[in-house]
Design an enzyme around this catalytic site. Structure first.
Site, PDB file in Angstrom:
ATOM      1  N   GLY A  17       0.693  -1.141   0.056  1.00 13.87           N
ATOM      2  CA  GLY A  17       0.003   0.044   0.136  1.00 13.87           C
ATOM      3  C   GLY A  17       1.039   1.165  -0.191  1.00 13.87           C
ATOM      4  N   GLY A  18       0.271   2.317   0.290  1.00 12.95           N
ATOM      5  CA  GLY A  18       1.054   3.796   0.411  1.00 12.95           C
ATOM      6  C   GLY A  18       2.134   3.706   1.540  1.00 12.95           C
ATOM      7  N   MET A  19       1.598   3.198   2.389  1.00  6.50           N
ATOM      8  CA  MET A  19       2.391   2.967   3.498  1.00  6.50           C
ATOM      9  C   MET A  19       3.155   1.865   4.211  1.00  6.50           C
ATOM     10  SD  MET A  19       0.083   5.399   6.261  1.00  6.50           S
ATOM     11  CE  MET A  19       1.063   5.296   7.691  1.00  6.50           C
ATOM     12  N   ALA A  20       2.703   0.664   3.633  1.00 10.05           N
ATOM     13  CA  ALA A  20       3.343  -0.381   4.178  1.00 10.05           C
ATOM     14  C   ALA A  20       3.266  -1.883   2.880  1.00 10.05           C
ATOM     15  CB  ALA A  20       2.225  -0.909   5.350  1.00 10.05           C
ATOM     16  N   LYS A  41       1.454  -6.519   8.231  1.00 14.55           N
ATOM     17  CA  LYS A  41       1.488  -5.213   7.497  1.00 14.55           C
ATOM     18  C   LYS A  41       2.725  -4.549   8.091  1.00 14.55           C
ATOM     19  CE  LYS A  41      -1.853  -1.775   6.286  1.00 14.55           C
ATOM     20  NZ  LYS A  41      -3.151  -0.989   6.358  1.00 14.55           N
ATOM     21  N   ASP A 147     -13.024   3.729   3.487  1.00 16.44           N
ATOM     22  CA  ASP A 147     -12.095   2.988   2.521  1.00 16.44           C
ATOM     23  C   ASP A 147     -12.567   1.644   2.200  1.00 16.44           C
ATOM     24  OD1 ASP A 147     -10.142   2.965   0.604  1.00 16.44           O
ATOM     25  OD2 ASP A 147      -8.833   2.462   1.938  1.00 16.44           O
TER      26      ASP A 147
END
Length: 198
Positions: A17-20, A41, A147
């Protein structure tokens, strides 16, 4: 080759994802002898350096671990290993709705109506629980997922339907007025509560 990460073995990277980064992980004496499967994650190194992103990531973990419902992906633990923030959660044996829709499109097939109704009902059960969730002291969390996208709806081969990923969820007492005005998540899936200003 599995990567050792604390007491976990990261067996395979299954997403990002964008962070992980997201891994299929196991716990056991070695990478090939184990009894349990998890999803780990792990915060990306670039996000790890940003205190705000690190705090948001661990807040997601604390929030999700507080919520327990059969239609939510269960979070087991979170914390720091070797200076990296992580979340350990339930592995759903199946695939996400986005992947299923993509497979159906490639084969020229439509999503069966009765299955669509079933999946929708299960997700609504999860959201009803989330919207009514209370803190340990009994006060309303006023939680909005923000989301609910096909990639965050997991369909188990056993018929389970589970909603996951509270990374951009809104919790009223954690966000200031300015934060509440920022649309987070995917715009096409923005919930009406957000557009209505909560």
């Amino acid at each position: 080759m599995a990567e050792a990460f604390g007491r976990f073995w990261l067996q395979q990277k299954i997403g990002q994802g964008g962070m992980a980064d997201i891994f299929r992980a196991t716990v056991g004496p070695g990478p090939s002898s184990y009894a349990f499967d998890f999803v780990i994650k792990r915060l990306l190194p670039s996000a790890q350096k940003d205190a705000a992103q690190r705090d948001m990531f661990l807040t997601e973990a604390d929030l999700a671990a507080h919520l327990r419902h059969p239609n939510l992906v269960q979070v087991y633990e979170s914390g720091m290993i070797d200076g990296r923030a992580y979340i350990a959660m339930e592995r759903v044996w199946g695939l996400d709705l986005s992947r299923l829709l993509s497979l159906l499109r490639r084969r020229g097939l439509r999503f069966p109506e009765d299955l669509a109704v079933y999946v929708t009902m299960q997700v609504l059960r999860a959201l009803d629980y989330v919207h009514r969730a209370r803190a340990v002291g009994g006060s309303d969390l006023n939680l909005i997922h923000r989301d609910v996208t096909p990639s965050n709806i997991f369909l188990g081969f056993d018929g389970d339907v589970k909603l996951g990923d509270f990374g951009v969820a809104h919790v009223s007492f954690l966000e200031g007025n300015d934060d509440a005005k920022i649309i987070k998540g995917k715009v096409a899936y923005t919930p009406p509560e957000v557009l209505d200003g909560y």
